[in-house]
Structures are given as structure tokens and as C-alpha cells.
Scaffold this active site. Structure first.
Site, PDB file in Angstrom:
ATOM      1  CD  GLU A 129      -2.875   1.081   0.108  1.00 54.02           C
ATOM      2  OE1 GLU A 129      -3.725   0.196   0.063  1.00 54.02           O
ATOM      3  OE2 GLU A 129      -2.755   1.943  -0.790  1.00 54.02           O
ATOM      4  CE  LYS A 205       5.505   7.139  -5.359  1.00 57.63           C
ATOM      5  NZ  LYS A 205       5.765   8.513  -4.935  1.00 57.63           N
TER       6      LYS A 205
HETATM    7  N1  HSE Z   1       9.988  10.412  -3.065  1.00 58.57           N
HETATM    8  C1  HSE Z   1       8.614  10.048  -3.053  1.00 58.57           C
HETATM    9  C2  HSE Z   1       7.768  11.262  -3.336  1.00 58.57           C
HETATM   10  C3  HSE Z   1       8.241   9.454  -1.723  1.00 58.57           C
HETATM   11  O1  HSE Z   1       8.293  12.376  -3.263  1.00 58.57           O
HETATM   12  O2  HSE Z   1       6.590  11.113  -3.651  1.00 58.57           O
HETATM   13  C4  HSE Z   1       6.835   8.903  -1.678  1.00 58.57           C
HETATM   14  O3  HSE Z   1       6.718   7.774  -2.497  1.00 58.57           O
END
Ligand code: HSE
Ligand code: NAP
Length: 449
Positions: A129, A205
Site C-alpha cells: 500500500e 507508481k
Molecule cells: N519520493 C517520493 C515522493 C516518496 O516524493 O513522492 C513517496 O513515495
């Protein structure tokens, strides 16, 4: 009360956040879950290091292998980052049949399919998650809450660091480098911050979200990636004059195919897969759209399902506490699954309707903002407009602001719908004109209608 023993591999920003959150809310969780979560050990690279979070020294080790292999360790939480040792940690734990929780989107993007196979082969589970959008429970949403929907479009601000930088550039006129240093100090940035600012983290992501939404694992090389280094104050200001805000977006759009969106009146879905766009790029978002108001390290993911319609998930996307919240949610699932013997109640990834295709961005049609640096001389517009007209690309508006010093002036063109490949060809021709004094800046426009 039954105690579930947790091995934390990594005690940095997120590991420290998990320790603090468990210290604060461990008994609340125990009363909700009917079992306790106890950190049996914390493996770090350098056990002697002074840390913001003071772990009890007897629980800190430099030897992750022993912590993973210890029969007392029931759940392994990988919070070290990277894709090499982290992969070894996760594989070692899964092969011992131990459930693993990870926040590591780079690892999942590169090795997700292999890790899911290992989990399945050894009858255990992998929970992730915290890997997307920090504290927003978007993985659960896609896997469970929206299981009855075809996702026809998903657009998200999924990198907290980039959103923090763009917000402060816009609201304060701050310089890129200064704000990046603040994002690092606040624990938002990756250990290697180019992963953030060059769009790779958002691509990891977005690939995960696309895979969950469309049922085939999207490979890292299939995601088109552009970062935010080329975004200047000038572009932020011109975008604002035109009614837009610049945001780094992860976009997953169903463009056609047998699973393409159907009007509700057409009855049952046709089944099958759709061709999808999976991209990360900075885009002009209309100021009236809710994503334009998502500021600082906050993230938001707008998901359109064919049954539910439009939904929006908003929250802090980076930082110790937000990420710890998602890790705790996974720890609760892992512990309950252990208690109930339901290790694969929700498998980490299920392939479905497996013929989906990622469409190369060159084939995707977009609108564009283009900024040119041109010599201030009669006839320049005609030459630029001629190149666009010959390619069949229409201009929707032109701005040439008054009052610029020197012999070059910025010219802003808003361009109607055109395929990305055609737009790239035209920009090359425009850049080659003698009256153009700097590389053209092109930013896509996403109306998100
Ligand atoms: N480096 C990532 C960001 C951390 O700034 O979103 C969170 O996944
Ligand atoms: P971090 O602050 O750099 O912490 C990394 C931790 O891992 C440190 O404690 C480090 O030990 C340890 N470590 C590194 N290599 C190791 C090794 N070979 N053996 C044992 N321990 C090792 O990183 P972070 O920000 O917490 O991020 C951790 C993970 O969470 C990454 O995958 C990241 O992408 C993900 N994530 C981060 C955020 C965020 O906002 N920061 C949000 C979501 C997801 P030392 O302390 O001794 O150096």
C-alpha cells in the site's frame, strides 16, 4: 493477547515513522485487531549511526539476513529502498513463507512479477500500500473497493517531491534547487532525488496503478516519462495567465479496444482489454479542476470507473508519518491473514483480461502549450504558422507579451489536438528556423474532462 513479531529492514525516514506510529497507536491497533504488533528487530546499514528516532539499541542490527531468517520474525517489512539488496530481502522472506510489506515502488516496478510469483509459490503474500501515493490507500481502492468497475481513466499527482517543488515555484517564485533541498530535508525525496525530479518515481507508481487497473503488468520501459527540470518560472506564470496550473501527472487512459468505455445506456460491458496510455509528464491542468489545487507534498488520484463514475483520493503523498500510516495498514492485513490463515485473501496482483496493450505516446493525441524564444522581427509568426499549417496542426491562441527587453521575445502558442509524433516533427522544424533562439518548450495540456 497474540503478538505478531515484525522485522523492520530499514530504519530511515519511513522505518522511523513506522516505529513512532506503532509506539503511538500500537495499543489502539491491538484493540481493533485483537492482536499486537511488536517490532522484534530493526536492520540498518550502519547500526552505530546517530538517528532522529532512537530505536532501543538491543533491537538494532546490521545483519538483515539473520533478522529475516529468525524463526521469531513472522512478518518482514522492507523499507530500505533500492532494487538489489531489497530484492534479496523480499525473496529471502517469501521463500521462508513469511509475508512481506514493502513501500518500494522501484522494486515492484522492476521485479514485481517475479516477487508475486515467489509469494504465490510459497503460499504467502506481498503487501505494498505504501508504494504509491504515501498515505492514500489507493492500492486497496483499486484491488478491493473498485473491483466491480472498469477503470477508464486515472490521473494522479503521485510524487510529493515534484508537487512540493512546483507548488513553491508557483506560489513563492522559489528557485528549483532551493526547494529540492527543502524536500530532501523534510524526508520527501528519494535517496537519489533524480528519481523524483526526472519522473522515474512517478512512473514506477503510475505503472503499478495501470497494472492493477488493467490486469497486465506494465513494464518500466512501457511508461513514457518526462520530469520537471525544464519547467521554468516563465512557464508557470504564462500557464497561470492562461488559467492553468502546471502539475506532474501520472496518466492511465483507456484509448480504445474491446474494453473501451461504453455509455451506460449500451448495457453490459463487452469484456476484453483496452489499449492504454501510461505516461508521466508535466501538464497544464485547468485551474478549475480539483487536481490544480493539490499543493505541496499532497498527492491526489482521480479514478473514473464505468460504474462508480468519478472518484478522488487525496492525502499526504510522502514523508514519514503519511507513509507509516499505509505500512501499518498492510501490517494489520498481514497480521490478520496470519491469524486467520487467509494469507492469499487478496493476492498481490491478479492478471485479468490479459490482452491489454500500452500505446506508445507518439500515437496519443494531446493539446499543447508551446513557448518559443523568437527574434522580434516582422514575418516570424507567418513562418511558424506556415510550418504548423502544412502539418495540419491548428493554433488555438497566440500570446506575445509586450515589454520584453532585448531582441528576443517569448511567444506562447496553444495548439489544438494533434498526435505527439506530428507535434515532435513540427517542433524540430520550428527549432531549426534562424529566428528561433532557444529550444522550444512544449508542455501538454490535460483538460481532464
Ligand atoms: N519520493 C517520493 C515522493 C516518496 O516524493 O513522492 C513517496 O513515495
Ligand atoms: P532512507 O531514509 O534512506 O532509509 C533507508 C534505510 O534503509 C536506512 O535506515 C538504511 O540504513 C537502511 N539500509 C539501506 N541499505 C541497507 C542495507 N544494505 N542493509 C540494511 N539496511 C539498509 O529511505 P526512506 O525514505 O525511509 O525510504 C525507504 C523506502 O520507502 C524506499 O523504497 C522509498 O522509495 C519508500 N518510500 C519512501 C517515502 C518517503 O516519503 N520517504 C514514501 C513512500 C515510500 P542506515 O540508516 O544505517 O543508513
Amino acid at each position: 493477547m497474540q503478538q505478531v513479531q515484525v522485522g523492520l529492514i530499514g530504519g530511515g525516514t519511513v522505518g522511523g515513522g513506522v516505529w513512532n506510529a506503532l509506539s503511538r497507536n500500537g495499543s489502539l491497533m491491538a484493540s481493533r485487531l485483537g492482536l499486537g504488533l511488536e517490532v522484534a528487530g530493526i536492520a540498518v546499514r550502519n547500526p552505530g549511526k546517530t538517528r532522529a528516532v532512537s530505536f532501543p539499541s538491543r533491537r538494532v542490527t546490521g545483519d538483515w539476513r539473520s533478522l529475516v531468517a529468525d524463526p521469531k520474525t513472522q512478518v518482514v517489512v522492507e523499507l530500505m529502498g533500492g532494487t538489489t539488496t531489497a530484492r534479496e530481502v523480499v525473496v529471502a522472506a517469501l521463500r521462508l513463507g513469511k509475508p512481506v510489506v514493502t513501500a518500494n515502488k522501484a522494486l515492484l516496478s522492476a521485479h514485481g512479477e517475479e516477487l508475486f510469483r515467489e509469494a504465490s509459490r510459497h503460499g504467502t503474500n506481498l503487501y505494498y500500500e505504501a508504494s504509491v501515493a504515501g498515505g492514500i490507500p489507493i492500492i486497496k481502492v483499486l484491488r478491493e473497493s473498485l473491483v466491480g468497475n472498469r477503470v477508464t481513466r486515472l490521473a494522479g499527482i503521485v510524487n510529493g517531491t515534484c508537487n512540493y517543488i512546483l507548488t513553491r515555484m508557483q506560489l513563492e517564485g522559489a528557485a528549483f534547487g532551493d526547494v529540492l533541498a527543502d524536500a530532501q530535508r523534510l524526508g520527501y525525496a528519494e535517496a537519489e532525488p533524480s528519481l523524483d525530479v526526472d519522473g522515474h518515481d512517478a512512473a514506477h507508481k503510475t505503472g503499478i496503478l495501470a497494472s492493477l487497473a488493467h490486469g497486465f503488468w506494465v513494464k518500466p520501459g512501457q511508461v513514457h516519462i518526462e520530469g520537471i527540470r525544464h519547467i521554468s518560472q516563465l512557464d508557470i506564470q504564462f500557464a497561470a495567465r492562461l488559467g492553468y496550473t502546471i502539475k506532474l501527472l501520472g496518466i492511465v487512459k483507456c484509448l480504445g479496444g474491446t474494453g473501451a468505455p461504453r455509455p451506460a445506456s449500451k448495457g453490459k460491458g463487452s469484456g476484453g482489454a483496452c489499449s492504454i496510455q501510461v505516461s508521466v509528464y508535466p501538464a497544464l491542468v485547468p485551474r478549475s479542476h480539483v487536481l490544480a489545487s493539490v499543493n505541496h507534498a499532497f498527492n491526489a488520484v482521480a479514478v473514473r470507473g464505468d460504474v462508480v463514475g468519478d472518484t478522488l483520493f487525496y492525502g499526504r503523498g510522502a514523508g514519514a508519518d503519511a507513509t507509516a500510516s499505509s505500512v501499518l495498514s498492510d501490517l494489520a492485513d498481514a497480521a490478520l491473514d496470519l491469524k486467520n490463515g487467509s494469507h492469499r485473501r487478496v493476492p498481490p496482483f491478479v492478471a485479468h483480461e490479459g490482452n491489454g496493450r500500452v500505446v506508445p505516446l507518439s500515437e496519443v493525441v494531446s493539446r499543447y502549450y508551446v513557448r518559443l524564444s523568437v527574434v522580434d522581427r516582422p514575418g516570424v509568426f507567418a513562418r511558424i504558422a506556415g510550418i504548423l499549417a502544412r502539418a495540419g496542426i491548428g493554433i488555438s491562441s497566440i500570446i506575445q507579451p509586450e515589454g520584453h527587453a532585448g531582441d528576443t521575445v517569448p511567444v506562447i502558442l496553444m495548439i489544438h489536438d494533434a498526435p505527439n509524433a506530428a507535434m515532435q516533427r513540427v517542433l524540430k522544424q520550428i527549432a531549426a528556423l534562424a529566428v528561433i533562439r532557444a529550444a522550444p518548450v512544449m508542455i501538454r495540456v490535460e483538460d481532464l474532462e
